[in-house]
Design a protein around this motif. Structure first.
Motif, mmCIF file in Angstrom:
data_model
loop_
_atom_site.group_PDB
_atom_site.id
_atom_site.type_symbol
_atom_site.label_atom_id
_atom_site.label_comp_id
_atom_site.label_asym_id
_atom_site.label_seq_id
_atom_site.Cartn_x
_atom_site.Cartn_y
_atom_site.Cartn_z
ATOM 1 N N THR A 416 0.844 -1.189 0.000
ATOM 2 C CA THR A 416 0.000 0.000 0.000
ATOM 3 C C THR A 416 0.881 1.241 0.000
ATOM 4 O O THR A 416 2.108 1.156 0.098
ATOM 5 N N ALA A 417 0.221 2.400 -0.072
ATOM 6 C CA ALA A 417 0.960 3.666 -0.052
ATOM 7 C C ALA A 417 1.784 3.805 1.221
ATOM 8 O O ALA A 417 2.827 4.465 1.229
ATOM 9 N N ASN A 418 1.333 3.171 2.292
ATOM 10 C CA ASN A 418 2.078 3.238 3.549
ATOM 11 C C ASN A 418 3.423 2.520 3.466
ATOM 12 O O ASN A 418 4.328 2.779 4.251
ATOM 13 N N ASN A 419 3.537 1.583 2.509
ATOM 14 C CA ASN A 419 4.770 0.825 2.361
ATOM 15 C C ASN A 419 5.740 1.448 1.367
ATOM 16 O O ASN A 419 6.890 1.015 1.272
ATOM 17 N N ILE A 420 5.293 2.441 0.596
ATOM 18 C CA ILE A 420 6.071 2.906 -0.550
ATOM 19 C C ILE A 420 6.427 4.377 -0.396
ATOM 20 O O ILE A 420 5.566 5.231 -0.173
ATOM 21 N N LEU A 421 7.707 4.708 -0.538
ATOM 22 C CA LEU A 421 8.184 6.085 -0.528
ATOM 23 C C LEU A 421 8.893 6.332 -1.854
ATOM 24 O O LEU A 421 9.933 5.736 -2.149
#
Length: 510
Positions: A416-421
């Motif tokens: 999810t977006a929480n895992n990706i920078l």
């Protein structure tokens, strides 16, 4: 005008040929397929190249093997960590191997935990690590002066049977079975392996005129069975105990065996294969792979079919069909004898198409899910006419190993977006480890020419990146040529069982 038409036709033909070649490669390159290579350490067959090599050379040579097979799109290594009552790792249960350090019982200098290092380097390249052990072979010869005082030959001489120029552990003794089980359990508990692997050496191959003297054990433990059934029972009991123990400790760790390629000849059993093998699993090695499969004691089987397609006494084609028709409850892969290429009395092995043809016919059996090749040195700067064919055809694209049998499911955890920078300046981003999960890898997919991303297309696999034990983040860097003008890729997670999550798109224009 005529020349222009000819040029246009030529360009069209070249484009069609390129498209057709890629379409054929995609059609014959499955996304999930076991592609393994055995790395034999006994008598330094593959690695280390010499027992006296220093640690720096050992490491460089091991990495050379991994990198060579990574380029060939393999995805698993089967590494021999115990061959003759020794070990390629620190343990109180066996001495350090002389094939690693030059002298049995002597640790590497400078010291390193060889097995832990190999596993880390292997996973870093997206390979599975299958820890290969020879349980019953105790020595390679009768020269016991080469053995460490801590070898079982000296500690437990009553466990040993002298036979055919070697010493063997007596498979009938409960204390031997307990000791060998403890060795397996220690490796499963301490190391991040993907599988425990045994090969074809159970009771030793018969030697004319020699007796494997287990008479006293038979009198004590035979329990009314024939000596043949009793020996098979000893092996079956050990296989069962190993299986139960592995799954109790780490259920995702597989247990695989690569038996000799012939179960029984049809001449002695109507269920047997159309072969004329001089020795067989059931009758000579007292190993019964059919029983192991029927009882669900193993996760995978790799019959060693080290013959050419049309060998008159043991045909690869006929044996492949027999194993396909007689397998149950387990994954089936096939062992191929690349060591015979240009080096065998059977001149069929001089044909560079022999191995590619074997892979092709293997793929025609839907319940056979891959191949393993003996051994690593066969394709290490050798036999390049064969490797060229493989990289252009059968192994043109990467593949993922099969999921651990019996555990196939869609992962609930999705990136999810929480895992990706994302770094918007370059085609790079970081992926953080999802908490409370058993994720091992991040898979990265991308399409060229503004094509739609399809994670089921192996040609779109860009990378397989392992989470390291000392870090909860992996960095994904995508070379621009991999995506052409696309600004989007897809990522998935793969867990310890090999299950893959649904994909999440990553857009670099954000």
């Amino acid at each position: 005008m005529k020349n222009f038409k000819h040029k246009l036709l030529l360009i069209s033909f070249l484009i069609f040929s390129f498209w057709n070649a890629n379409a054929q490669a995609l059609a014959t390159n499955p996304k999930n397929e076991f592609r393994a290579v055995w790395i034999a350490t006994v008598v330094n067959i593959d690695w280390p190249k010499m027992s006296t090599d220093n640690v720096a050379k050992q490491k460089a040579d091991y990495i050379e093997i991994l990198d060579a097979y990574k380029k060939l799109n393999y995805n698993a290594v089967i590494v021999q960590i115990r061959s003759v009552g020794d070990a390629f790792y620190p343990t109180q249960l066996a001495p350090w191997s002389r094939f690693l350090t030059g002298k049995e019982g002597q640790e590497p200098k400078p010291y390193y935990d060889t097995l832990a290092w190999m596993i880390a380097e292997t996973h870093a390249r997206g390979f599975e690590f299958h820890a290969w052990m020879n349980p019953y072979r105790a020595t390679m010869d009768y020269n016991t002066s080469l053995l460490s005082p801590n070898h079982d030959f000296f500690k437990h001489p009553d466990w040993m049977i002298k036979y055919g120029g070697k010493y063997y552990y007596n498979p009938a003794l409960p204390e031997v079975q307990n000791h060998l089980l403890a060795i397996v359990e220690e490796v499963v508990e301490k190391y991040d392996i993907d599988a425990i692997h045994f090969d074809d050496y159970f009771y030793p191959y018969r030697i004319k005129g020699e007796l494997f003297n287990d008479t006293a054990s038979y009198k004590k433990y035979g329990n009314g069975l024939s000596i043949e059934d009793w020996r098979r029972s000893n092996v079956n009991n050990f296989v069962r105990c190993v299986s139960l123990s592995i799954k109790n400790i780490k259920p995702w760790v597989q247990f695989g065996i690569s038996p000799f390629g012939v179960w029984r000849n049809k001449s002695v059993d109507p269920r047997g294969s159309e072969t004329e093998a001089g020795q067989t699993n059931y009758d000579d090695l007292f190993a019964d792979p059919l029983a192991w499969m029927e009882n669900k004691w193993i996760d995978y089987l790799v019959p060693q079919l080290y013959w050419s397609m049309d060998h008159p006494k043991a045909s690869y084609s006929k044996l492949l069909r027999w194993w396909s028709e007689n397998s149950t409850n387990t994954a089936i892969y096939i062992g191929n004898g690349t060591y015979k290429i240009n080096a065998d009395s059977d001149k069929r092995w001089n044909n560079p198409q022999e191995i590619p043809n074997q892979i092709d016919i293997t793929r025609s059996y839907k319940n056979v899910q891959g191949n393993a090749f003996f051994s690593a040195k066969s394709f290490l700067n050798k036999n390049q006419s064969v490797t060229k064919l493989l990289t252009e055809n059968q192994y043109k694209y990467p593949a993922l190993p099969a999921v651990v049998p019996g555990s196939v499911k869609k992962m609930a955890i999705v990136p999810t977006a929480n895992n990706i920078l994302i770094d918007p300046i370059a085609s790079r981003f970081n992926v953080t480890y999802p908490m409370y999960s058993k994720v091992r890898y991040v898979m990265v997919y991308g399409a060229k020419f503004n094509s739609e991303i399809n994670v089921n297309d192996p040609s779109q696999i860009i990378d397989k990146i392992a989470f390291k034990e000392d870090s909860d983040t992996v960095e994904v860097v995508i070379p621009s040529y991999k995506l052409d003008k696309n600004t989007t890729c897809a990522i998935t997670f793969i867990d310890f069982y090999g299950n893959e999550s649904d994909p999440t798109l990553v857009n670099f224009t954000l």
